[in-house]
Every structure is written in C-alpha cells, then in structure tokens.
Design a protein around this motif. Structure first.
Motif, PDB file in Angstrom:
ATOM      1  N   ARG A  61      49.741  27.840  28.959  1.00  0.00           N
ATOM      2  CA  ARG A  61      50.125  27.882  30.868  1.00  0.00           C
ATOM      3  C   ARG A  61      51.389  26.633  30.832  1.00  0.00           C
ATOM      4  O   ARG A  61      51.825  25.771  31.542  1.00  0.00           O
TER       5      ARG A  61
ATOM      6  N   LYS B 264      47.030  32.541  38.493  1.00  0.00           N
ATOM      7  CA  LYS B 264      48.536  32.093  38.600  1.00  0.00           C
ATOM      8  C   LYS B 264      49.104  30.389  39.523  1.00  0.00           C
ATOM      9  O   LYS B 264      49.558  29.978  39.790  1.00  0.00           O
ATOM     10  N   GLU B 265      47.603  29.662  39.556  1.00  0.00           N
ATOM     11  CA  GLU B 265      48.249  28.631  40.170  1.00  0.00           C
ATOM     12  C   GLU B 265      49.477  27.403  39.860  1.00  0.00           C
ATOM     13  O   GLU B 265      49.550  28.267  37.944  1.00  0.00           O
ATOM     14  N   GLU B 266      49.654  27.208  40.560  1.00  0.00           N
ATOM     15  CA  GLU B 266      50.721  25.674  39.998  1.00  0.00           C
ATOM     16  C   GLU B 266      50.304  25.129  38.791  1.00  0.00           C
ATOM     17  O   GLU B 266      49.071  24.811  38.396  1.00  0.00           O
ATOM     18  N   VAL B 267      51.599  24.898  37.987  1.00  0.00           N
ATOM     19  CA  VAL B 267      51.098  24.513  36.598  1.00  0.00           C
ATOM     20  C   VAL B 267      50.144  23.084  36.576  1.00  0.00           C
ATOM     21  O   VAL B 267      49.540  22.809  35.592  1.00  0.00           O
TER      22      VAL B 267
ATOM     23  N   THR C 148      46.267  23.234  36.568  1.00  0.00           N
ATOM     24  CA  THR C 148      45.688  23.381  34.814  1.00  0.00           C
ATOM     25  C   THR C 148      45.346  21.510  34.373  1.00  0.00           C
ATOM     26  O   THR C 148      44.894  21.327  33.632  1.00  0.00           O
TER      27      THR C 148
ATOM     28  N   LEU D 185      44.402  27.612  26.154  1.00  0.00           N
ATOM     29  CA  LEU D 185      45.257  28.073  27.715  1.00  0.00           C
ATOM     30  C   LEU D 185      46.629  27.254  28.151  1.00  0.00           C
ATOM     31  O   LEU D 185      46.930  27.338  28.806  1.00  0.00           O
TER      32      LEU D 185
ATOM     33  N   LEU E 208      39.508  25.576  35.862  1.00  0.00           N
ATOM     34  CA  LEU E 208      40.666  25.900  34.500  1.00  0.00           C
ATOM     35  C   LEU E 208      40.951  27.654  34.561  1.00  0.00           C
ATOM     36  O   LEU E 208      42.068  27.344  34.525  1.00  0.00           O
ATOM     37  N   CYS E 209      40.537  27.909  33.883  1.00  0.00           N
ATOM     38  CA  CYS E 209      40.303  29.516  33.770  1.00  0.00           C
ATOM     39  C   CYS E 209      40.967  29.993  34.906  1.00  0.00           C
ATOM     40  O   CYS E 209      41.699  30.640  34.632  1.00  0.00           O
ATOM     41  N   ARG E 210      40.625  29.896  36.319  1.00  0.00           N
ATOM     42  CA  ARG E 210      40.993  29.792  37.525  1.00  0.00           C
ATOM     43  C   ARG E 210      42.688  29.840  37.749  1.00  0.00           C
ATOM     44  O   ARG E 210      43.858  30.666  38.288  1.00  0.00           O
ATOM     45  N   THR E 211      43.118  29.176  37.072  1.00  0.00           N
ATOM     46  CA  THR E 211      44.295  27.952  37.032  1.00  0.00           C
ATOM     47  C   THR E 211      45.461  29.181  36.024  1.00  0.00           C
ATOM     48  O   THR E 211      46.459  29.551  37.191  1.00  0.00           O
ATOM     49  N   LEU E 212      44.455  30.072  35.220  1.00  0.00           N
ATOM     50  CA  LEU E 212      45.393  30.886  34.939  1.00  0.00           C
ATOM     51  C   LEU E 212      45.632  32.535  35.414  1.00  0.00           C
ATOM     52  O   LEU E 212      46.612  33.670  35.603  1.00  0.00           O
ATOM     53  N   GLU E 213      43.966  32.947  35.733  1.00  0.00           N
ATOM     54  CA  GLU E 213      43.625  33.689  35.703  1.00  0.00           C
ATOM     55  C   GLU E 213      44.380  33.914  38.401  1.00  0.00           C
ATOM     56  O   GLU E 213      44.897  35.681  37.676  1.00  0.00           O
TER      57      GLU E 213
ATOM     58  N   CYS F 210      39.584  32.867  28.535  1.00  0.00           N
ATOM     59  CA  CYS F 210      39.542  32.643  30.067  1.00  0.00           C
ATOM     60  C   CYS F 210      37.424  32.919  29.897  1.00  0.00           C
ATOM     61  O   CYS F 210      36.754  32.131  29.867  1.00  0.00           O
TER      62      CYS F 210
END
Lengths: 281, 281
Positions: free
Chosen positions: A253, B229-232, B235, A249, B222-227, A212
C-alpha cells in the motif's frame, strides 16, 4: 546572544512535547487534551533563562568551546547527521526547536534547513553521561544530507572492502528498515517476470488473499502464545511473523513504517490511544 | 599496527554479515544457506590489507588524527555512546568487530567492554558524506554506559528545564521504545489498586480475552484496508492499532520489542523468512 525565552516557554507549553517529553506531573488533562502547566509571564521567563544558562554551564565544552551534536530521527532512530554545537548553537536549538550547529569551517552558527528548508524539528535534547555529547531528537522535514540522501551515513565500509564497484549508497539502516528495504526490492522485482520459484515475499506481494490470510493466521498464533501459555520465545517468534507479514501489506500500500510510528507518536502526544479507546467503549 | 587480516577475511565470510551487510552479488545460495564467496588465502588477505589502508586514507581525520565515532544498536536504533576513533581504532574495529575507540584523556586505544565485558559487536561501519564521522552499527552484549544505563544518553534537557527535581534518568528513546516504556509503566501500575476508571492499556493488561480479541480484530481491520481498497491513511492507522495492541501482549509476556527484532535479524541473516516459508509450502 539573542534567545527567545518566550519561544522557549512556548516550547515547554507545546502540546507536541507532552506525553513523550514532559514529566507527567506537569501535564494536566483538560477536555481530553494534555496541557503543560507553565505560565509564560516575565518571572517565569527570567527563571527559564537562568535554568538554560545553568544547563549550558554544565556541558563540558572542549578547548574550542564545542561538543559533538548528533541529530536523530525520533520515529525511525536513524542518525541523520553529526555536527558540533557551541553554547549559542545549543541554546538556539533549545529555544527554536530547530537543530542548530556551529560550523567549524565557516566559524558561524547554522541551522540545518536554513537554505534547503529541510529543518530538523527538535522534540528533545539529550546529554550523555560525560556531558560532552548531545543528541537532538526530532523529525526531519525532508532529506537531511546535502546530497539528497535521507541521512549523511550511506557509505558502508564492508561494502567498500568487498566490492570496489559498490555504489556506496546503502543507508546505515537498523533491522526494521533493512527488512523494509528488502521487501521494497522484492516489490520492484515482482513487476518483472522472473525465472524459477518466486520468493515468499513476492508471492505475498502478488496475492492479496494469501497475504491477508497469513496476517490473520499469524495474529491468531500470536494470541495463542498467551492463551495457551506457550513458551515465551514463541511469542517473540510469532510477533516477528506478524510484523513481517504486516510490513509486506504496508509495502503493498506504499505506507512506510515511519508513517505508522508518526501516527502512534501523534496519537499519544494528543489524547493518547488509551483515552481514544476508553471513550469508544 | 597489529591487525588480523585473517580475522577480517573471516568477518567478511561470516554468515552473520550476509543478507544485511554483504552485497547480494557476493552471496550464493548453498544448501539453503547464504555463503559469501571470499577465499581467505594469502593473496586475498594482502588485497584486503591494501583496501583497508585505502579506506583509512579516505577518512578526513582532524588535526589530532581523530574522527567522531558513534555506536548504534542495530536492532533498536538507540545511540549507545559516542567516542573518537583514530586510524588504529577504526581498523581494529573493522577487523575485530568490537567497537574500539581512541581515548583522548588517556591517549590510548580502548575497546568498549574490555573491562566490563559489555562489548559492542559491530556488524557494519558507516562513514558520512564528509568522511569525518563514523557509525559503528552493532549489538551490545549488555548496558553500554559505565553507570549501568543501557545507553549514555539518559539526561533530557527539557526535563531538566521544567523540573529541577527531575531524576535525570530518561533514555533518549525513539517513538517505538517510548511507547514500550509507557506500556511497561502501566503494567507496573496494574498490580496496584487504582481509583477511577482504569486506562485502556491497564484493562488490556488485566484481561487476556479482551487483549486477544482486540489483536485479532485489529489484524482483520488492517487486512480490510487492502481487501476493501480503503484510503491509504487507514492502513497506517490500523497498523498502528495492531502494533500497539501486540506490544501490550509482548509486555504481558515480558518480551521486549528488541527481542522480536533480533529474531527477524537472525532469520534473515540465516536462511531468511522467505526461504523458510517457501520450504514449508
């Protein structure tokens, strides 16, 4: 020849054909949605029938009444398969929006997916400058090849020449999807303990904070090429960095680049990013 | 049949074929560069000649000794043109790395670019599951069509059906390049005073600060979807935002998406992003 011109009228009215595939002049905005102005009354259907006939007359069919028909994935650009079309196959494709071919071995019309259900949903049809070659541009419902492969082109000649033992299973991928495939392989490796220094991709795949921070850094560097009026070649290079790191990334995912393109296609074919963004300002 | 197997040996040794087009087992790292282990002595050249012959024997040539040959841009995925190949055309393409066809009207071999200099430099050749259809995957030196168009497929059937006056000049573009083309049109419009509220793309094109703040913001999301753990699905959606906004910046700087892909292809075919990044750590 049984052609549904009602279906064709619906095709031309279809929301999904708008934006990408229908001339702007024929789209009007209506409650934030684009609608094609094309009434499907009898008069228009007869006019359409005549237009399709004229179009079919313009194709240079060979001595067997055939032309080459190539099915291509509108999102990835992958050539899915190649067959032949006669008049009936092309007009059926135009009206049904399902890629349809003429089987030379069985001397019959066949629609890809009629047995497997893996139809190719055709968004537009293109004809080449010589008018003897056709592209069906569309979205496949599943793997196109009867072997279960995504496309029928999975045998690399160079692989075969170099290595007799080559598996013969490497899709004809363009640059973006070759890169996606490499990242995916690194991801598989990253679950297995490896000797030596891990590759950069493997490090990114196993360290979310590093990944990130790199994505934010590369996006910033891309912006600075504009803000600081850096050389144009820097922009291409920084965008390559953004793309590569963002693709790591996506892999992390389990999101395929194709999924991202589908989002973009659907957004634009509905109200469009532009409207969406304008409304939110 | 005059084929240079020395040239073929060089093809297989060529650095540009490595990474994307040569099995990993045949690549060894040497001073941070990938090199194919393939000595071009007489014995190997004879072995190669035999392999090419075997490969040509495996193609299902039709009753005229031909197979369909499709030239595709390795970076954009665009289908550039379609012709036919016979044994000689395919073996010439493999050895010369220039897309070569058999002209049915002139009954002669012809290499695309022999008069225009717009060669198609072939990086690999793929054969389909039926072994009667071939893809030449490569980079074009210039426009492929004799009309000067980028590809031979610039006539949309739906355009023609909807509008008799359609210019007939809309390339068969996949999603990414349709989007690029739309942004490019907004850029042209942005130099002309417009009535009403400008589109979001036009606002971005005329306001560098807004554009850069959006790119940074979307990269962060975009990074926050990983950090977080948002819904895929988030992303894919956020990546679509990053891509769209970054493409507006590319347009602003007159950089084509194709240029970015060329950077990625060249990086990977040389030492690779991974090595480059590892060395800099």
């Amino acid at each position: 020849m049984a052609i549904s011109y009602n279906a064709l009228a619906q095709t031309l009215q279809g929301r999904s054909t708008c934006f990408f595939f229908v001339p702007k002049a024929l789209c009007i905005k209506q409650r934030s949605r684009s609608t094609v102005v094309f009434a499907s009354n009898d008069k228009n259907i007869i006019a359409l029938q005549s237009k399709v006939d004229n179009l079919l007359d313009r194709i240079k069919w060979d001595e067997k009444g055939l032309a080459v028909a190539i099915a291509q994935n509108v999102d990835t650009g992958a050539v899915l398969m190649q067959g032949f079309a006669n008049r009936e196959a092309l007009s059926t494709t135009i009206t049904s929006r399902k890629a349809t071919f003429f089987s030379r071995s069985r001397s019959t019309l066949w629609t890809k997916g009629e047995t497997s259900n893996n139809f190719i949903n055709v968004l537009d049809v293109y004809i080449d400058c010589d008018r003897d070659s056709i592209i069906y541009l569309g979205t496949p419902d599943g793997p196109t090849c009867h072997t279960g492969a995504e496309t029928c082109y999975y045998t690399s000649v160079l692989d075969q020449l170099i290595d007799d033992e080559a598996s013969g299973e490497k899709l004809a991928s363009t640059t973006l999807y070759s890169l996606e495939s490499i990242i995916s392989k690194r991801k598989e490796e990253s679950t297995v303990p490896q000797e030596g220094k891990p590759s950069w991709t493997r490090r990114l795949l196993t360290d979310d904070a590093l990944l990130c921070s790199k994505i934010r850094e590369e996006a910033d560097e891309l912006c600075r090429t504009l803000e600081d009026k850096e050389e144009v070649s820097r922009t291409a290079s920084e965008m390559a960095d953004v793309l590569y790191h963002a693709m790591v990334l996506l892999s992390k995912r389990d999101v395929k680049f194709e999924d991202v393109l589908e989002v973009l296609r659907k957004r634009f074919s509905q109200s469009g990013i532009e409207e969406k963004q304008s409304r939110s300002k």
